[in-house]
Design an enzyme around this catalytic site. Structure first.
Site, mmCIF file in Angstrom:
data_model
loop_
_atom_site.group_PDB
_atom_site.id
_atom_site.type_symbol
_atom_site.label_atom_id
_atom_site.label_comp_id
_atom_site.label_asym_id
_atom_site.label_seq_id
_atom_site.Cartn_x
_atom_site.Cartn_y
_atom_site.Cartn_z
ATOM 1 N N GLY A 264 55.148 39.736 35.176
ATOM 2 C CA GLY A 264 54.036 39.857 36.105
ATOM 3 C C GLY A 264 54.244 41.060 36.975
ATOM 4 C CB THR A 265 54.848 44.013 37.033
ATOM 5 O OG1 THR A 265 55.102 45.099 37.878
ATOM 6 C CG2 THR A 265 54.637 44.526 35.632
#
Lengths: 288, 192
Positions: A80-81
């Site tokens: 998640g980024t």
């Protein structure tokens, strides 16, 4: 499981032709567990949410295997980024968020997602944090050795090609690297996207991560080659801010870097949420 | 969370689809009557359906019984409604908070998706960040809090917990129920 010792040994053993075919394509650079099928074992202990979900359909009639796999998932990926980078007339702009999630739990809001390779090249981190950190630091070591041996700075194209070859030799081992190599060399500002699947793509703008579709929206709308430095930095910042707002798995602080012929510089480090509130206030003022 | 002759419910107002945030103003805490508040987390469509369903049942109750329902009876009603769908459940986790009887004793109830009830004395939590919430509430809760202090505590608990959960946040609302009425306040949360 992996040790640095074996990697460095290989480096020192290499001959005058230090980028020889054998050294780079050797699959024995990183230690593998001493079992019959190391490749299958490596895959089976990865507990990345994405992989578990993808395989759910295949394993629908093998419920037991799925439960086993979940239990054996020793390596929990922090995913998640949102990271983005683009090149323009005056250099390269890189903007990243700083959140790491493990499933829906926010593991950290202060992850360094930009890793310096040398004084004029930066790499971004997306996917598996440990994988990216190690391989980008390793790339930094290789680039340093190149400069010492050849008495000239390495080009971004060559550096990204080196990393690409190393990652290709670890294809299908369950590595997760979605990195952008950005820099400024004799050819001007350069940007390459390197993947753990083995892709290496050259373009003038990229965004990587779960929040990348949201960042692309803002980035594509405002991108031009002849932006001024202020406009370019603002564009990068706004794009990441939009992504942190829309994507739950991105957030924390927004860091912006700039690379030009003098090297890389960290421009700003703002809290994502506060920045969003500021932009909202500005919009309200403009409407009035 | 329960205090001294008062209760409070707090929740975030995000509506999202997996990682994407779709709306910032989805209200999931509903007033049943002046003594009862009802909050739900889980599948949004079930939340909307059950809101209408309970509104209908309460209207009917008011007409037939000619009095307001007590929180405890309402909680049992919720449990029964959920169990009636035992083999095709509503995917929600409801929380009921209210003030019971003449003395306005605080009443809390949480059930699971098929209506197993639990009546804790201190606090109840539900949602994607329930593990974080449980930890923070356990730390900050104390007995017999006055309404002002209860508001502070429950707000801080919610803000701390949603900051550790990727799928919660983007706005929040706190309702404090005392014998004088319900006060509603919105908190400024992180929007990332």
């Amino acid at each position: 499981m992996f040790t640095l010792g074996s990697v460095l040994d290989n480096e020192l053993k290499s001959t005058v032709e230090d980028f020889s075919f054998e050294t780079n394509f050797s699959t024995n650079q990183l230690m593998l567990p001493n079992i019959e099928k190391p490749f299958e074992f490596a895959q089976s202990i990865i507990g990345l949410e994405k992989d578990l979900q993808e395989n759910e359909n295949q394993l629908m009639f093998h419920q037991q295997k799925k439960e086993e796999r979940k239990e054996r998932a020793l390596i929990k990926g922090y995913k998640g980024t949102t990271t983005l980078a683009f090149i323009y007339e005056k250099g390269t702009v890189i903007a990243v968020d700083s959140r790491a999630t493990s499933g829906q739990y926010i593991a950290s809001q202060s992850v360094q997602k930009v890793v310096p390779i040398n004084s004029y090249m930066l790499g971004t981190l997306a996917g598996g944090a440990a994988d990216c950190q190690f391989f980008l630091a390793h790339l930094g070591r290789i680039c340093n050795l190149y400069e010492l041996r050849n008495n000239e700075t390495i080009s971004v194209a060559a550096a990204s090609k080196l990393l690409n070859n190393i990652l290709y030799s670890y294809r299908n081992y369950g590595l997760s690297v979605g990195s952008m190599i950005c820099g400024y060399d004799t050819r001007g500002p350069q940007l390459y996207y390197i993947d753990s699947d083995g892709s290496r793509l050259k373009n003038s703008l990229f965004s990587v991560g779960s929040g990348s579709p949201f960042a692309y929206g803002v980035l594509d709308a405002g991108y031009r080659w002849d932006l001024s430095k202020e406009e370019a930095l603002d564009l990068g910042r706004r794009a990441i801010c939009a992504a942190t707002f829309k994507d739950s798995y991105s957030g924390g602080t927004i860091k912006v870097y700039h690379i030009d012929e003098n090297g890389w510089v960290k421009i700003s480090d703002d809290d994502a949420s506060e920045l969003w509130y500021e932009y909202e206030k500005k919009e309200k003022k403009e409407k009035k | 969370m329960a205090g001294k002759n008062c209760v409070a419910i707090a929740g975030d107002t995000r509506f999202g689809v997996r990682n994407q945030t779709v709306a910032l103003d989805s209200n999931r805490i509903f007033k049943i009557n002046n003594r009862t508040l009802f909050g739900m987390t889980g599948l949004n469509t079930d939340i909307l359906t059950l809101r209408e369903s309970f509104k209908f049942q309460m209207n009917l109750y008011n007409l037939e019984e000619e009095r307001e329902i007590s929180p405890k009876t309402f909680a049992h009603n919720v449990a029964q409604t959920l169990y009636s769908k035992r083999f095709g459940p509503y995917f929600i986790t409801p929380i009921i908070a209210g003030l019971e009887g003449e003395d306005y004793t605080p009443f809390l109830c949480a059930t699971d998706l098929i209506g197993a009830m639990e009546f804790p004395k201190s606090f109840v939590v539900a949602g994607t960040g329930e593990e974080s919430l449980m930890g923070v509430c356990e730390t900050f809760y104390k007995e017999n809090m006055e309404p002002d202090e209860l508001f502070e505590v429950i707000s801080q608990c919610l803000l701390a917990a949603v900051d550790r959960d990727a799928l919660s946040g983007w706005g929040s609302v706190v309702h404090v129920l005392t014998k004088d009425g319900i006060t509603t306040k919105r908190l400024r949360t992180r929007k990332d």
